[in-house]
Design a protein around this motif. Structure first.
Motif, PDB file in Angstrom:
ATOM      1  N   VAL A   1     -62.970 -37.362  61.236  1.00 41.01           N
ATOM      2  CA  VAL A   1     -63.243 -35.924  61.050  1.00 41.01           C
ATOM      3  C   VAL A   1     -62.678 -35.178  62.253  1.00 41.01           C
ATOM      4  O   VAL A   1     -63.103 -35.403  63.389  1.00 41.01           O
ATOM      5  CB  VAL A   1     -64.756 -35.656  60.904  1.00 41.01           C
ATOM      6  CG1 VAL A   1     -65.001 -34.174  60.643  1.00 41.01           C
ATOM      7  CG2 VAL A   1     -65.339 -36.502  59.773  1.00 41.01           C
ATOM      8  N   VAL A   2     -61.725 -34.284  62.002  1.00 44.60           N
ATOM      9  CA  VAL A   2     -61.003 -33.618  63.083  1.00 44.60           C
ATOM     10  C   VAL A   2     -60.868 -32.123  62.793  1.00 44.60           C
ATOM     11  O   VAL A   2     -61.213 -31.652  61.714  1.00 44.60           O
ATOM     12  CB  VAL A   2     -59.592 -34.232  63.254  1.00 44.60           C
ATOM     13  CG1 VAL A   2     -59.674 -35.713  63.572  1.00 44.60           C
ATOM     14  CG2 VAL A   2     -58.736 -34.005  61.997  1.00 44.60           C
ATOM     15  N   THR A   3     -60.334 -31.403  63.777  1.00 42.18           N
ATOM     16  CA  THR A   3     -60.018 -29.990  63.582  1.00 42.18           C
ATOM     17  C   THR A   3     -58.493 -29.814  63.586  1.00 42.18           C
ATOM     18  O   THR A   3     -57.746 -30.728  63.910  1.00 42.18           O
ATOM     19  CB  THR A   3     -60.644 -29.112  64.680  1.00 42.18           C
ATOM     20  OG1 THR A   3     -60.262 -29.612  65.966  1.00 42.18           O
ATOM     21  CG2 THR A   3     -62.163 -29.099  64.561  1.00 42.18           C
ATOM     22  N   SER A   4     -58.078 -28.619  63.246  1.00 42.49           N
ATOM     23  CA  SER A   4     -56.658 -28.326  63.064  1.00 42.49           C
ATOM     24  C   SER A   4     -55.829 -28.595  64.308  1.00 42.49           C
ATOM     25  O   SER A   4     -56.252 -28.319  65.434  1.00 42.49           O
ATOM     26  CB  SER A   4     -56.497 -26.857  62.652  1.00 42.49           C
ATOM     27  OG  SER A   4     -55.148 -26.470  62.647  1.00 42.49           O
ATOM     28  N   ARG A   5     -54.628 -29.123  64.092  1.00 40.81           N
ATOM     29  CA  ARG A   5     -53.681 -29.344  65.180  1.00 40.81           C
ATOM     30  C   ARG A   5     -52.706 -28.166  65.302  1.00 40.81           C
ATOM     31  O   ARG A   5     -52.327 -27.784  66.396  1.00 40.81           O
ATOM     32  CB  ARG A   5     -52.908 -30.639  64.915  1.00 40.81           C
ATOM     33  CG  ARG A   5     -51.761 -30.896  65.893  1.00 40.81           C
ATOM     34  CD  ARG A   5     -51.103 -32.243  65.620  1.00 40.81           C
ATOM     35  NE  ARG A   5     -49.944 -32.469  66.455  1.00 40.81           N
ATOM     36  CZ  ARG A   5     -49.269 -33.604  66.494  1.00 40.81           C
ATOM     37  NH1 ARG A   5     -49.654 -34.624  65.746  1.00 40.81           N
ATOM     38  NH2 ARG A   5     -48.221 -33.728  67.279  1.00 40.81           N
ATOM     39  N   LEU A   6     -52.327 -27.594  64.175  1.00 46.87           N
ATOM     40  CA  LEU A   6     -51.329 -26.519  64.166  1.00 46.87           C
ATOM     41  C   LEU A   6     -51.942 -25.134  64.290  1.00 46.87           C
ATOM     42  O   LEU A   6     -51.225 -24.152  64.512  1.00 46.87           O
ATOM     43  CB  LEU A   6     -50.501 -26.596  62.873  1.00 46.87           C
ATOM     44  CG  LEU A   6     -49.721 -27.890  62.660  1.00 46.87           C
ATOM     45  CD1 LEU A   6     -49.023 -27.870  61.306  1.00 46.87           C
ATOM     46  CD2 LEU A   6     -48.708 -28.106  63.782  1.00 46.87           C
ATOM     47  N   GLY A   7     -53.260 -25.041  64.131  1.00 49.48           N
ATOM     48  CA  GLY A   7     -53.940 -23.763  64.302  1.00 49.48           C
ATOM     49  C   GLY A   7     -53.494 -22.705  63.298  1.00 49.48           C
ATOM     50  O   GLY A   7     -53.289 -22.997  62.118  1.00 49.48           O
ATOM     51  N   GLU A   8     -53.295 -21.485  63.774  1.00 51.48           N
ATOM     52  CA  GLU A   8     -52.996 -20.374  62.879  1.00 51.48           C
ATOM     53  C   GLU A   8     -51.607 -20.459  62.261  1.00 51.48           C
ATOM     54  O   GLU A   8     -51.286 -19.700  61.341  1.00 51.48           O
ATOM     55  CB  GLU A   8     -53.155 -19.050  63.640  1.00 51.48           C
ATOM     56  CG  GLU A   8     -54.591 -18.787  64.073  1.00 51.48           C
ATOM     57  CD  GLU A   8     -54.753 -17.452  64.775  1.00 51.48           C
ATOM     58  OE1 GLU A   8     -53.723 -16.765  64.981  1.00 51.48           O
ATOM     59  OE2 GLU A   8     -55.894 -17.096  65.100  1.00 51.48           O
ATOM     60  N   ARG A   9     -50.777 -21.364  62.755  1.00 51.10           N
ATOM     61  CA  ARG A   9     -49.433 -21.515  62.196  1.00 51.10           C
ATOM     62  C   ARG A   9     -49.370 -22.489  61.017  1.00 51.10           C
ATOM     63  O   ARG A   9     -48.320 -22.647  60.401  1.00 51.10           O
ATOM     64  CB  ARG A   9     -48.466 -22.003  63.273  1.00 51.10           C
ATOM     65  CG  ARG A   9     -47.778 -20.897  64.043  1.00 51.10           C
ATOM     66  CD  ARG A   9     -46.687 -21.478  64.914  1.00 51.10           C
ATOM     67  NE  ARG A   9     -45.842 -20.445  65.503  1.00 51.10           N
ATOM     68  CZ  ARG A   9     -44.858 -20.697  66.356  1.00 51.10           C
ATOM     69  NH1 ARG A   9     -44.619 -21.951  66.711  1.00 51.10           N
ATOM     70  NH2 ARG A   9     -44.139 -19.712  66.840  1.00 51.10           N
ATOM     71  N   ALA A  10     -50.454 -23.149  60.699  1.00 49.28           N
ATOM     72  CA  ALA A  10     -50.414 -24.212  59.693  1.00 49.28           C
ATOM     73  C   ALA A  10     -49.929 -23.714  58.339  1.00 49.28           C
ATOM     74  O   ALA A  10     -49.061 -24.327  57.704  1.00 49.28           O
ATOM     75  CB  ALA A  10     -51.783 -24.870  59.560  1.00 49.28           C
ATOM     76  N   GLY A  11     -50.478 -22.610  57.868  1.00 53.60           N
ATOM     77  CA  GLY A  11     -50.071 -22.080  56.567  1.00 53.60           C
ATOM     78  C   GLY A  11     -48.618 -21.660  56.550  1.00 53.60           C
ATOM     79  O   GLY A  11     -47.891 -21.880  55.576  1.00 53.60           O
ATOM     80  N   LEU A  12     -48.174 -21.063  57.642  1.00 53.98           N
ATOM     81  CA  LEU A  12     -46.794 -20.608  57.773  1.00 53.98           C
ATOM     82  C   LEU A  12     -45.829 -21.794  57.727  1.00 53.98           C
ATOM     83  O   LEU A  12     -44.834 -21.792  56.985  1.00 53.98           O
ATOM     84  CB  LEU A  12     -46.648 -19.855  59.095  1.00 53.98           C
ATOM     85  CG  LEU A  12     -45.444 -18.936  59.291  1.00 53.98           C
ATOM     86  CD1 LEU A  12     -45.519 -17.757  58.353  1.00 53.98           C
ATOM     87  CD2 LEU A  12     -45.403 -18.469  60.741  1.00 53.98           C
ATOM     88  N   LEU A  13     -46.126 -22.818  58.510  1.00 52.71           N
ATOM     89  CA  LEU A  13     -45.260 -23.991  58.558  1.00 52.71           C
ATOM     90  C   LEU A  13     -45.312 -24.776  57.244  1.00 52.71           C
ATOM     91  O   LEU A  13     -44.299 -25.357  56.811  1.00 52.71           O
ATOM     92  CB  LEU A  13     -45.663 -24.890  59.730  1.00 52.71           C
ATOM     93  CG  LEU A  13     -45.452 -24.276  61.113  1.00 52.71           C
ATOM     94  CD1 LEU A  13     -45.974 -25.213  62.200  1.00 52.71           C
ATOM     95  CD2 LEU A  13     -43.982 -23.952  61.359  1.00 52.71           C
TER      96      LEU A  13
END
Length: 401
Positions: free
Chosen positions: A364-376
């Protein structure tokens, strides 16, 4: 590999995936003759999709001349990508390897409707292309991430609770019209791909940090709640894009909580960023949105911390069933609420209620790419679609496609 499975598009896939990166390796992988491999590589070089890299190591102990390594040329074109949120939108020019060349973020209300939002987005794209000095002819496609269910084949948003006015709207066609109006009056429209934000975030995060995970689950908790599933490297969308819409699973103990979808008792009605913003405001702590809740959490506001942990427990209650069904190796929590209090609540319920067999190998982890995840993710989906074997072959046969 025989027949059309050894087409130019399939050779490109072998090269892109690193499975065969020299002419000799392509011959061995496909069974094609040297001349046939050469002819199909000529097609890919002529299209500008391949380049020659450094010499590959010589195989075996007999020495000989090093083979030329073949590489996908990630700089021959760019993708325009956008991540539409309920209040904030990000747009970028991205190369085919996923490197962001220019980016813009700012307030854009999804409730202003598709005509206004898509026209504004096209203007942003025009500015970003000018900023990077990129001619519009180098744009191979546009990827769009939206906060609602999407039918992948048609590109239509289907009954999105937090996107009034977008249901069934022809996003692809309207964005292409805006493209011609603001960017390329003298050129053809480019392909537009639309998908749900949680799907694209999951796709980007799995590729960026968990490529070896055969079953990857991302849960986004922001204004609403949604999930994206990547199984064996491919997004699982269900039959019409409805997979992962866990925010509208109803909880038995919250019958009076009215959701934006019109139903009562939905998970999103009690555990989303929007729901927590309302609960904080009712408690005298003015909070207008999920991003406001995030700001309170960053500041350690006690009520926000308490509510986030409770919300995590509610989401964890639903995830017990989801995790038991999917048996993922990674569960990633992303979005405005993806901090320690929320994650703690999720873990409490998940490990308390799920069978040990289900969670024994779960990370169980949190996001690595942060706010850019959807964009990428939006950019990556365009590249994977346009350079897939079948689509690549079609584009080689008809460069206007």
């Amino acid at each position: 590999m025989t027949g059309n499975q050894a087409s130019a598009g399939h050779l490109l896939q072998l090269i892109r995936e690193g499975r065969a990166t020299t002419r000799g390796a392509l011959q061995r992988a496909t069974g094609l003759s040297r001349s046939t491999v050469g002819h199909r590589l000529d097609q890919l070089f002529a299209a500008g999709w391949l380049r020659e890299g450094e010499a590959a190591p010589v195989e075996g102990s007999g020495g000989g001349r090093p083979s030329t390594r073949l590489e996908f040329d990630a700089e021959h074109a760019v993708v325009l990508a956008a991540d539409l949120g309920t209040h904030l939108t990000s747009a970028a020019v991205v190369d085919l390897a996923g490197t962001v060349l220019a980016e813009r973020s700012g307030e854009m209300l999804i409730t202003d409707g598709p005509d206004h939002v898509l026209d504004t987005l096209a203007q942003w794209f025009a500015g970003l292309l000018k900023e990077t000095g990129t001619p519009h002819g180098r744009v191979c496609g546009i990827g769009l991430s939206v906060p609602g269910p999407v039918d992948w084949d048609s590109g239509l948003v289907v009954q999105p609770p937090i996107m009034p006015g977008w249901d069934g709207f022809p996003i692809r066609g309207r964005l292409q019209e805006a493209w011609v109006r603001h960017i390329a009056a003298d050129g053809p429209a480019v392909p537009v791909l639309v998908d749900n934000d949680a799907n694209l975030m999951a796709y980007a995060e799995q590729r960026a940090g968990h490529r070896d995970c055969a079953a990857f689950l991302l849960v986004k908790v922001s204004t609403g709640i949604g999930a994206g599933v990547v199984a064996d490297g491919r997004l699982y969308r269900g039959i019409d894009g409805g997979a992962g819409d866990i925010g509208h699973i109803r909880l038995h103990d919250c019958p009076d909580a009215l959701c934006m979808c019109g139903s009562y008792g939905c998970l999103a009605a009690v555990a989303s960023g929007r729901a927590l913003a309302a609960q904080l405001s009712d408690a005298g702590i003015a909070t207008s949105s999920a991003s406001g809740v995030r700001d309170h959490l960053a500041a350690g506001q006690p009520d926000a911390v308490r509510l986030a942990r409770e919300a995590g427990r509610k989401v964890g209650e639903v995830l017990v069933t989801v995790v038991t069904l999917l048996n993922p190796g990674v569960l990633m929590i992303a979005g405005d609420l993806a901090g320690t209090p929320f994650l703690t609540g999720v873990r409490e319920l998940l490990y308390q209620r799920a069978m040990p067999r289900t969670t024994a190998h779960l990370n169980v982890v949190t996001s690595r790419l942060g706010e850019r995840a959807g964009l990428l993710g939006a950019a990556a989906s365009v590249v994977e679609e346009l350079y897939s074997p079948e689509r690549a072959d079609a584009r080689l046969a008809d460069p206007g496609r």
